[in-house]
Design a protein around this motif. Structure first.
Motif, PDB file in Angstrom:
ATOM      1  N   ARG A   1       0.854  -1.190   0.000  1.00  0.00           N
ATOM      2  CA  ARG A   1       0.000   0.000   0.000  1.00  0.00           C
ATOM      3  C   ARG A   1       0.889   1.238   0.000  1.00  0.00           C
ATOM      4  NH1 ARG A   1      -2.847  -3.619  -0.930  1.00  0.00           N
ATOM      5  NH2 ARG A   1      -4.557  -4.470   0.262  1.00  0.00           N
TER       6      ARG A   1
ATOM      7  N   ASP B   1       0.522 -17.172  -9.597  1.00  0.00           N
ATOM      8  CA  ASP B   1      -0.620 -16.368  -9.117  1.00  0.00           C
ATOM      9  C   ASP B   1      -1.593 -16.091 -10.269  1.00  0.00           C
ATOM     10  OD1 ASP B   1      -2.117 -14.803  -7.413  1.00  0.00           O
ATOM     11  OD2 ASP B   1      -0.662 -13.165  -7.259  1.00  0.00           O
TER      12      ASP B   1
ATOM     13  N   ASN C   1       4.597 -10.856  -3.788  1.00  0.00           N
ATOM     14  CA  ASN C   1       4.358 -10.721  -5.235  1.00  0.00           C
ATOM     15  C   ASN C   1       5.579 -10.102  -5.902  1.00  0.00           C
ATOM     16  OD1 ASN C   1       1.347 -11.346  -5.623  1.00  0.00           O
ATOM     17  ND2 ASN C   1       1.378  -9.963  -3.857  1.00  0.00           N
TER      18      ASN C   1
ATOM     19  N   GLU D   1     -15.399 -15.301  -0.953  1.00  0.00           N
ATOM     20  CA  GLU D   1     -16.189 -14.293  -0.222  1.00  0.00           C
ATOM     21  C   GLU D   1     -17.416 -14.867   0.461  1.00  0.00           C
ATOM     22  OE1 GLU D   1     -17.070 -10.970  -2.767  1.00  0.00           O
ATOM     23  OE2 GLU D   1     -14.967 -10.394  -2.938  1.00  0.00           O
TER      24      GLU D   1
ATOM     25  N   PHE E   1     -11.938 -12.556   1.470  1.00  0.00           N
ATOM     26  CA  PHE E   1     -12.558 -11.694   2.479  1.00  0.00           C
ATOM     27  C   PHE E   1     -13.394 -12.496   3.484  1.00  0.00           C
ATOM     28  CE2 PHE E   1     -12.602  -7.841  -0.643  1.00  0.00           C
ATOM     29  CZ  PHE E   1     -11.219  -7.756  -0.533  1.00  0.00           C
TER      30      PHE E   1
HETATM   31  P1  C2E Z   1      -2.861 -10.492  -6.025  1.00  0.00           P
HETATM   32  O1  C2E Z   1      -1.459 -10.864  -5.761  1.00  0.00           O
HETATM   33  O2  C2E Z   1      -3.676 -11.454  -6.808  1.00  0.00           O
HETATM   34  O3  C2E Z   1      -3.502 -10.226  -4.600  1.00  0.00           O
HETATM   35  C1  C2E Z   1      -4.816 -10.502  -4.257  1.00  0.00           C
HETATM   36  C2  C2E Z   1      -5.662  -9.279  -4.365  1.00  0.00           C
HETATM   37  O4  C2E Z   1      -7.024  -9.655  -4.175  1.00  0.00           O
HETATM   38  C3  C2E Z   1      -5.376  -8.251  -3.268  1.00  0.00           C
HETATM   39  O5  C2E Z   1      -5.679  -6.976  -3.795  1.00  0.00           O
HETATM   40  C4  C2E Z   1      -6.404  -8.614  -2.200  1.00  0.00           C
HETATM   41  O6  C2E Z   1      -6.717  -7.556  -1.335  1.00  0.00           O
HETATM   42  C5  C2E Z   1      -7.591  -8.961  -3.080  1.00  0.00           C
HETATM   43  N1  C2E Z   1      -8.508  -9.872  -2.405  1.00  0.00           N
HETATM   44  C6  C2E Z   1      -8.243 -10.782  -1.465  1.00  0.00           C
HETATM   45  N2  C2E Z   1      -9.356 -11.437  -1.095  1.00  0.00           N
HETATM   46  C7  C2E Z   1     -10.363 -10.927  -1.835  1.00  0.00           C
HETATM   47  C8  C2E Z   1     -11.774 -11.196  -1.916  1.00  0.00           C
HETATM   48  O7  C2E Z   1     -12.322 -12.039  -1.224  1.00  0.00           O
HETATM   49  N3  C2E Z   1     -12.493 -10.483  -2.819  1.00  0.00           N
HETATM   50  C9  C2E Z   1     -11.911  -9.535  -3.597  1.00  0.00           C
HETATM   51  N4  C2E Z   1     -12.684  -8.869  -4.456  1.00  0.00           N
HETATM   52  N5  C2E Z   1     -10.588  -9.249  -3.549  1.00  0.00           N
HETATM   53  C10 C2E Z   1      -9.828  -9.946  -2.673  1.00  0.00           C
HETATM   54  P2  C2E Z   1      -4.668  -5.770  -3.653  1.00  0.00           P
HETATM   55  O8  C2E Z   1      -4.018  -5.780  -2.308  1.00  0.00           O
HETATM   56  O9  C2E Z   1      -5.376  -4.548  -4.093  1.00  0.00           O
HETATM   57  O10 C2E Z   1      -3.551  -6.152  -4.688  1.00  0.00           O
HETATM   58  C11 C2E Z   1      -3.846  -6.191  -6.057  1.00  0.00           C
HETATM   59  C12 C2E Z   1      -2.679  -6.710  -6.822  1.00  0.00           C
HETATM   60  O11 C2E Z   1      -1.569  -5.818  -6.730  1.00  0.00           O
HETATM   61  C13 C2E Z   1      -2.133  -8.030  -6.301  1.00  0.00           C
HETATM   62  O12 C2E Z   1      -2.948  -9.086  -6.764  1.00  0.00           O
HETATM   63  C14 C2E Z   1      -0.748  -8.027  -6.898  1.00  0.00           C
HETATM   64  O13 C2E Z   1      -0.802  -8.429  -8.245  1.00  0.00           O
HETATM   65  C15 C2E Z   1      -0.390  -6.561  -6.853  1.00  0.00           C
HETATM   66  N6  C2E Z   1       0.467  -6.340  -5.682  1.00  0.00           N
HETATM   67  C16 C2E Z   1       0.148  -6.151  -4.392  1.00  0.00           C
HETATM   68  N7  C2E Z   1       1.258  -6.001  -3.640  1.00  0.00           N
HETATM   69  C17 C2E Z   1       2.316  -6.115  -4.493  1.00  0.00           C
HETATM   70  C18 C2E Z   1       3.744  -6.067  -4.321  1.00  0.00           C
HETATM   71  O14 C2E Z   1       4.307  -5.951  -3.217  1.00  0.00           O
HETATM   72  N8  C2E Z   1       4.501  -6.204  -5.442  1.00  0.00           N
HETATM   73  C19 C2E Z   1       3.936  -6.398  -6.672  1.00  0.00           C
HETATM   74  N9  C2E Z   1       4.743  -6.510  -7.717  1.00  0.00           N
HETATM   75  N10 C2E Z   1       2.607  -6.466  -6.859  1.00  0.00           N
HETATM   76  C20 C2E Z   1       1.809  -6.328  -5.775  1.00  0.00           C
END
Ligand code: C2E
Ligand code: MG
Ligand code: MG
Length: 470
Positions: free
Chosen positions: A240, A353, A291, A413, A432
């Protein structure tokens, strides 16, 4: 008297030659030598002059910027000689399709622009844009090959408040970028939303650079559970950006920007170090998933970054799971596979992933020994809506079983989704329903809650989804 007459004629001749020379110099200064089209400076000046005149008449002008999709790949495959030939051919076709009174320019090595000083309507401009796209898209014969380019156009119309050449060119450039990004038509008109998005992007560029210096980045952690027993298995680290005025900015907004600007290299190293440092405080049986962006595999520092993060935190390598997406494997596969091999040799499990999105080439699965597949959340979301999805999920789980891989379902969910996934013997659950991502300070509470539910032998499915146990 003849001698005087002679010198008069010579003088005239010299004057004429001087004028010709001046005209040649003027032409050279204003035109591109390869194509003979106007160059950028002259074009901008001519546009500015026309726009001033037009403002007085309250007319409308249009600018069409022409670009080529997939340019780095194309230009990399052509010799300089072939590129020059292609560009000259395109310029000739462009000139041939130019409406009356329009100006054409070679903006950059591979891009052109058309200025229409008096555009009767958007439809008329669109017709011009389409005919130019069609003409320039026809194959160009080069030696024994036919070369075809994918031509795109960005169109901007002048309006009362943005009537200068620089703004018009900027707007047409934004429209061209949008046309390049979307498939299909090959053209896009400028609209204010594009300008808003560009401003936001510029802000995000600034925030990511400043954020690294000023410690604005933080990690949230989302719990991952064993589907059958409900036992906590580990956490995924999710990045974040906490801006002092704007609050939390999600990764969907800044990761792609950080990738484009190269900030991801430093940021990725920070994420690895921070996640390992935090996980080292957790019980030994919990993992942390990080990630890794495709861009991190393009620099030479990833292996060192992982090594340093593990060494500094003293975290056992098997507790650091590396999450990659299929897009990582699309780029220079051999180089990526070598790095994945090195990571696996260090002892880090590799997780694929968002499985099921992107290209989903199954050959990745046997080319590289992943430890886990993480099914994209779109599958869990569609589980209850589409009669086909349960069967697909079942097949993915069977395929993974066959290959000796574990399967994580993300985005779970609802209880109904969980029930179905358990029925199909999905190994791990993230979503979630079980736990939302929490701040670092709240991780111990999630761990303790899970520990308490284990020792009090509570039923595997919690009544309260927010409680952090499955
Ligand atoms: P991701 O690695 O597939 O992470 C899962 C995303 O799905 C996370 O969103 C998480 O909050 C969300 N999620 C988890 N459970 C649920 C659910 O039940 N319903 C829904 N609708 N969403 C859920 P987030 O945190 O917004 O991250 C989005 C993407 O951003 C991640 O997808 C990943 O691809 C990227 N990301 C996050 N942190 C990093 C990082 O440190 N480095 C890199 N390169 N990419 C990151
Ligand atoms: Mg992930
Ligand atoms: Mg995912």
């Amino acid at each position: 008297m003849p001698p005087k007459e002679n010198s008069q004629t010579e003088l005239e001749l010299l004057r004429h030659q001087k004028r010709q020379l001046e005209m040649d110099i003027d032409h050279l200064q204003k035109h591109d030598t390869l194509t003979g089209l106007m160059n950028r400076n002259a074009f901008m000046q001519a546009m500015d002059e026309a726009l001033v005149e037009l403002a007085a008449l309250e007319g409308q002008a249009a600018l069409i910027e022409i670009g080529i999709r997939g340019l780095p790949r194309i230009s990399g495959s052509l010799s300089r000689h072939a590129s020059d030939y292609m560009i000259s051919s395109l310029a000739a076709r462009l000139r041939f399709n130019l409406p009356r009174a329009a100006l054409a320019c070679r903006l950059d090595y591979w891009s052109f622009a058309i200025f229409i000083p008096k555009a009767a309507s958007a439809l008329e401009v669109l017709t011009t844009a389409k005919s130019v796209i069609n003409a320039l898209s026809l194959p160009v014969d080069w030696v024994d090959r036919k070369l075809t380019l994918e031509i795109t156009a960005g169109v901007a119309l002048s309006s009362a408040d943005d009537g200068d050449a620089v703004t018009l060119l900027h707007n047409a450039g934004l429209a061209l970028k949008s046309a390049m990004e979307k498939s299909g038509a090959g053209y896009a008109f400028f609209n204010p939303t594009l300008a808003q998005a560009a401003r936001r992007r510029a802000d995000i560029v600034q925030f990511t650079q400043e954020g690294l210096e000023k410690n604005w980045f933080e990690l949230n952690y989302q719990a991952i559970y064993d589907a059958a027993s409900g036992k906590l298995m580990g956490f995924e680290a999710l990045l974040r950006l906490r801006h002092p005025e704007q609050g939390i900015i999600p990764p969907s907004e800044f990761i792609s920007v950080a990738e484009e600007t190269g900030v991801i290299q430093k940021l990725g190293a920070w994420v690895l170090a921070e996640a390992c440092r935090e996980a080292a405080h957790w019980p030994d049986d919990l993992t942390v998933s990080v990630n890794i962006s495709p861009e991190q595999f393009q620099s030479s520092t990833l292996i060192t970054d992982v090594h340093n993060a593990l060494e500094k935190s003293n975290l056992a390598a098997h507790r650091l799971e590396i999450e990659i997406t299929e897009s990582t494997l699309l780029k220079d596969s051999d180089m990526v596979l070598a790095q994945l091999d090195a990571l696996r040799d260090m002892g880090c499990p590799i997780v694929l992933d968002d499985f099921g999105t992107g290209y989903s080439s199954l050959s990745y699965l046997w080319k590289f020994p992943f430890s886990k597949l993480k099914m994209d959340k779109s599958f869990a979301l569609a589980l209850e809506d589409s009669p086909l999805v349960p069967g697909m999920i079942h097949s993915i789980i069977n395929l993974a079983r066959h290959l000796g891989l574990k399967v994580t379902a993300e985005g779970v969910e609802t209880d109904a989704q969980l029930k179905l996934l358990r029925a199909y013997h999905c190994d791990l659950i993230q979503g979630f329903l079980c736990a939302r991502p929490v701040q670092q300070a709240d991780v111990p509470a999630v761990i303790l809650r899970n520990f308490a539910s284990e020792i009090t032998r509570q039923p595997a499915v919690s009544d309260n989804p927010a409680a952090g146990t499955v």
